[in-house]
Design a protein around this motif. Sequence first.
Motif, PDB file in Angstrom:
ATOM      1  N   LYS A 178       6.687  14.018   0.494  1.00 23.25           N
ATOM      2  CA  LYS A 178       6.429  12.666  -0.183  1.00 23.25           C
ATOM      3  C   LYS A 178       5.745  11.843   1.031  1.00 23.25           C
ATOM      4  O   LYS A 178       6.315  11.542   2.234  1.00 23.25           O
ATOM      5  N   PRO A 179       4.506  11.212   0.547  1.00 23.74           N
ATOM      6  CA  PRO A 179       3.858  10.338   1.591  1.00 23.74           C
ATOM      7  C   PRO A 179       4.522   9.110   1.652  1.00 23.74           C
ATOM      8  O   PRO A 179       5.171   8.804   0.583  1.00 23.74           O
ATOM      9  N   LYS A 180       4.356   8.725   2.635  1.00 23.10           N
ATOM     10  CA  LYS A 180       4.942   7.432   3.013  1.00 23.10           C
ATOM     11  C   LYS A 180       4.125   6.273   2.262  1.00 23.10           C
ATOM     12  O   LYS A 180       2.952   6.272   2.285  1.00 23.10           O
ATOM     13  N   LEU A 181       4.745   5.169   1.878  1.00 23.20           N
ATOM     14  CA  LEU A 181       3.938   4.088   1.353  1.00 23.20           C
ATOM     15  C   LEU A 181       3.104   3.198   2.545  1.00 23.20           C
ATOM     16  O   LEU A 181       3.875   2.514   3.310  1.00 23.20           O
ATOM     17  N   ALA A 182       2.022   3.335   2.372  1.00 20.97           N
ATOM     18  CA  ALA A 182       1.340   2.504   3.540  1.00 20.97           C
ATOM     19  C   ALA A 182       0.896   1.141   2.824  1.00 20.97           C
ATOM     20  O   ALA A 182       1.022   0.652   1.596  1.00 20.97           O
ATOM     21  N   SER A 183       0.570   0.319   4.032  1.00 21.25           N
ATOM     22  CA  SER A 183       0.069  -0.857   3.534  1.00 21.25           C
ATOM     23  C   SER A 183      -0.953  -1.283   2.626  1.00 21.25           C
ATOM     24  O   SER A 183      -1.951  -0.417   2.999  1.00 21.25           O
ATOM     25  N   GLN A 184      -0.793  -1.884   1.793  1.00 20.84           N
ATOM     26  CA  GLN A 184      -1.704  -1.997   0.618  1.00 20.84           C
ATOM     27  C   GLN A 184      -1.872  -3.360   0.161  1.00 20.84           C
ATOM     28  O   GLN A 184      -0.878  -4.171   0.045  1.00 20.84           O
ATOM     29  N   GLY A 185      -3.233  -3.930  -0.193  1.00 19.99           N
ATOM     30  CA  GLY A 185      -3.279  -5.094  -0.750  1.00 19.99           C
ATOM     31  C   GLY A 185      -2.759  -5.380  -2.032  1.00 19.99           C
ATOM     32  O   GLY A 185      -2.742  -4.521  -2.860  1.00 19.99           O
ATOM     33  N   ILE A 186      -2.529  -6.540  -2.282  1.00 16.74           N
ATOM     34  CA  ILE A 186      -1.786  -7.167  -3.736  1.00 16.74           C
ATOM     35  C   ILE A 186      -2.666  -8.104  -4.285  1.00 16.74           C
ATOM     36  O   ILE A 186      -3.297  -8.718  -3.607  1.00 16.74           O
ATOM     37  N   TYR A 187      -2.354  -8.251  -5.410  1.00 20.60           N
ATOM     38  CA  TYR A 187      -2.935  -9.243  -6.159  1.00 20.60           C
ATOM     39  C   TYR A 187      -2.253 -10.624  -6.072  1.00 20.60           C
ATOM     40  O   TYR A 187      -0.636 -10.556  -6.086  1.00 20.60           O
ATOM     41  N   GLY A 188      -2.442 -11.828  -5.741  1.00 20.37           N
ATOM     42  CA  GLY A 188      -1.820 -12.945  -5.321  1.00 20.37           C
ATOM     43  C   GLY A 188      -1.119 -12.888  -3.831  1.00 20.37           C
ATOM     44  O   GLY A 188      -1.768 -12.082  -2.670  1.00 20.37           O
ATOM     45  N   SER A 189      -0.107 -13.375  -3.679  1.00 18.59           N
ATOM     46  CA  SER A 189       0.617 -13.218  -2.304  1.00 18.59           C
ATOM     47  C   SER A 189       2.294 -13.578  -2.634  1.00 18.59           C
ATOM     48  O   SER A 189       2.568 -14.188  -3.523  1.00 18.59           O
ATOM     49  N   VAL A 190       2.936 -13.505  -1.669  1.00 22.97           N
ATOM     50  CA  VAL A 190       4.382 -13.953  -1.586  1.00 22.97           C
ATOM     51  C   VAL A 190       4.156 -15.090  -0.443  1.00 22.97           C
ATOM     52  O   VAL A 190       4.127 -14.955   0.755  1.00 22.97           O
TER      53      VAL A 190
ATOM     54  N   HIS B 111      -0.335  -8.354   1.633  1.00 21.88           N
ATOM     55  CA  HIS B 111      -0.155  -7.121   1.313  1.00 21.88           C
ATOM     56  C   HIS B 111       1.340  -6.491   1.296  1.00 21.88           C
ATOM     57  O   HIS B 111       2.207  -7.201   1.705  1.00 21.88           O
ATOM     58  N   THR B 112       1.564  -5.125   0.877  1.00 26.84           N
ATOM     59  CA  THR B 112       2.888  -4.557   0.738  1.00 26.84           C
ATOM     60  C   THR B 112       3.512  -4.269   2.255  1.00 26.84           C
ATOM     61  O   THR B 112       2.796  -4.271   3.141  1.00 26.84           O
ATOM     62  N   GLY B 113       4.946  -4.230   2.446  1.00 23.85           N
ATOM     63  CA  GLY B 113       5.452  -3.926   3.682  1.00 23.85           C
ATOM     64  C   GLY B 113       6.507  -4.835   3.825  1.00 23.85           C
ATOM     65  O   GLY B 113       6.860  -5.490   3.027  1.00 23.85           O
TER      66      GLY B 113
ATOM     67  N   LEU C 115      -3.807  -3.752  -5.102  1.00 24.30           N
ATOM     68  CA  LEU C 115      -5.062  -3.424  -5.553  1.00 24.30           C
ATOM     69  C   LEU C 115      -5.483  -1.927  -5.541  1.00 24.30           C
ATOM     70  O   LEU C 115      -4.934  -1.242  -4.785  1.00 24.30           O
ATOM     71  N   PRO C 116      -6.445  -1.766  -6.281  1.00 20.71           N
ATOM     72  CA  PRO C 116      -6.910  -0.147  -6.420  1.00 20.71           C
ATOM     73  C   PRO C 116      -7.491   0.079  -4.883  1.00 20.71           C
ATOM     74  O   PRO C 116      -7.956  -0.650  -4.083  1.00 20.71           O
ATOM     75  N   ILE C 117      -7.116   1.428  -4.688  1.00 23.16           N
ATOM     76  CA  ILE C 117      -7.616   1.902  -3.141  1.00 23.16           C
ATOM     77  C   ILE C 117      -8.801   3.014  -3.529  1.00 23.16           C
ATOM     78  O   ILE C 117      -8.848   3.775  -4.478  1.00 23.16           O
ATOM     79  N   GLU C 118      -9.659   2.854  -2.841  1.00 26.58           N
ATOM     80  CA  GLU C 118     -10.689   3.652  -2.873  1.00 26.58           C
ATOM     81  C   GLU C 118     -10.401   4.933  -2.132  1.00 26.58           C
ATOM     82  O   GLU C 118     -10.291   5.015  -1.031  1.00 26.58           O
TER      83      GLU C 118
END
Length: 291
Positions: free
Chosen positions: A203-215, A260-262, A170-173
Amino acid sequence: MAFPIRTRSIPQCSACLRNYAWTETTSTSISHQQVRGAKKLASRNDTATIPVRLRKDLPGYGKVGAYIPISSGEMRNKFFPRRLADYTTLQERKALRTRNIPVERDYEFKGYTVPVLKKPTSKSIFGLDTSAAARPAPRPVAPEKLSPERSIELLNIFVRPRLDFYRQPLPIEVEPETPTDSSPEQGHSAAADLLAVRASSAKPKLASQGIYGSVTPLDVLVAVRAAIATNDEAARIVLTENDVEFVDLKEEDAGRGVKHTGDFTVAIRVRGTEGGGSIKRTVRVIPQEAV
């Protein structure tokens, strides 16, 4: 002078009289007219039989290898197309005459098996049912079930420790940064400048981010089945969607899956084991842009 009475059978016209006289004189010769090909027609007999050799046991006819007489039409239309009998050669016919082998039909022959009598249909031959419905259906062979211990062992071998899933994030504000005061009045040291450069280049670490859909657990189950399908024995493991469960999710979110990612831990249980034996694997949800 009186004229004689003319009969009605004699025509009055002269032309008709000539035709009448010619017909009377030639009627006897026409009745004895010669018919061409009479000898050939007399020798032709549709009811004549020919000796044939049976290829199968036929009730009411004889056993395999026997010589029986049947009509040529019956041989041409029924016996030969169905591979029930073969034509005899000239040498075989001579041998039958010299050896005095009887060529006759055995009406009392019933075959070696008791035939199933039924009403003759287009699919039956001599009262025997040859349709596929009359044959016994083969019994299905059930595959041998794997033991729960063997199933867990195969899952540990063929399922990777980490299962990766890619989803569109998902886009991050992004909040606007506050400008910093870089007036020359503040003192800057070389060490402070070096730390600032390293912090900006890191390099910044990948933070938890929302996603389209789900796993969902179903997605994990599909990935596990694809992994064990490469082995014939492991492919016999029976797993359902209820056997896959996310461990580190809340109870209300476990059924809906990861949003979300992670990295997440999933437990794959095998039914029939003591104490609910299972294996644990890591599910990593990666943003699609980072591929």
